[in-house]
Every structure is written in structure tokens, then in C-alpha cells.
Design an enzyme around this catalytic site. Structure first.
Site: not given
Length: 144
Positions: A96, A99-100
Site C-alpha cells: 500500500h 501504491e501511494h
């Protein structure tokens, strides 16, 4: 030195990459010329009037191109077959986090959120999500 996330990406078997695309018979060059993709057969409904082309690029990236003259936007999506279930125990949330990080700046759009501003100025947007086994990035823009 590869990170755990990079090792997980490389270790993902192609058989685990689900797709409605099948390789068509044909030759593929052993060179690294990315302009020599192998064609894929695309299975679709006879009622679907859109045009499809499936390709496997020399770097192994499987692509599906769709042409739909009825739509009001152009869009693209990339799915990485690694999600939070591949996070190492010592780094929960790594998928995650990565992803950012994509939206924090790139060589072409170095400032934070610059890519998003560019898309917004052209009638589009972007987003992403991380699930257990996938990380997906997508964007759309309006035609000129």
C-alpha cells in the site's frame, strides 16, 4: 539488492496471472526490442462492437488495447500481481505504501501531485487500490 517487494514481484508465476487473453501462435524475437510484441487472441461477445488488440511486449508486460468510438474518455490501468498478502512481516503495509509512492512524483512529473494536476487539467483523474493479491493503478483523460 532486491527488496522483499521486488523479489515477490519477480517470483509471481505467470500461471497465477489470470487473464481472458490467450497467446496466439507466432514467433517472438529474442531481442529486447519492445516494438516487436507478440499478439494475443482476445475472446469477446459477438455483440461487443469495440475493437480489441492483446499484446505481450518483449519485457513480458501483457496489454489489452480497446478502441471504443462511443466513449468520451481515454483510460489505462496497470495491475501488479502483488498485494498486501506479500508484505514482509517486518514491513506490514509495504504494498500500500508503494501504491501511494507512485503519486509522489516521477521524472516527468517531479512535484507531488503534479501528475494528478495534469490529468485534472485535461478532464481526467487517477486512483489506485491495493488488495490482498493485486495493486492496481488507473487513470483517464478527455480527448483533445
Amino acid at each position: 539488492m532486491l527488496t522483499h517487494f521486488q523479489r515477490a514481484l519477480r517470483a509471481t508465476p505467470r500461471s497465477a496471472q489470470r487473464s481472458h487473453l490467450r497467446l496466439m501462435s507466432g514467433s517472438s524475437s529474442s531481442s529486447s526490442n519492445i516494438m516487436s510484441p507478440r499478439r494475443l487472441e482476445v475472446v469477446k461477445s459477438d455483440e461487443d462492437k469495440r475493437l480489441y488488440r492483446g499484446l505481450v511486449l518483449e519485457n513480458g508486460l501483457r496489454t489489452l488495447l480497446i478502441s471504443d468510438p462511443e466513449t468520451d474518455k481515454s483510460a489505462a490501468a496497470v495491475d501488479v500481481n502483488v498485494g498486501h498478502l506479500s508484505d514482509p512481516e517486518e514491513l506490514p503495509g509495504l504494498a500500500h505504501f508503494c501504491e501511494h509512492m507512485l503519486f509522489m512524483g516521477t521524472e516527468k512529473y517531479p512535484d507531488e501531485n503534479e501528475y494528478g494536476r495534469f490529468l485534472s487539467q485535461h478532464g481526467g483523474g487517477s486512483n489506485a487500490y491495493t488488495s490482498g493479491e493485486h495493486t492496481n493503478y488507473y487513470f483517464d483523460v478527455s480527448p483533445r
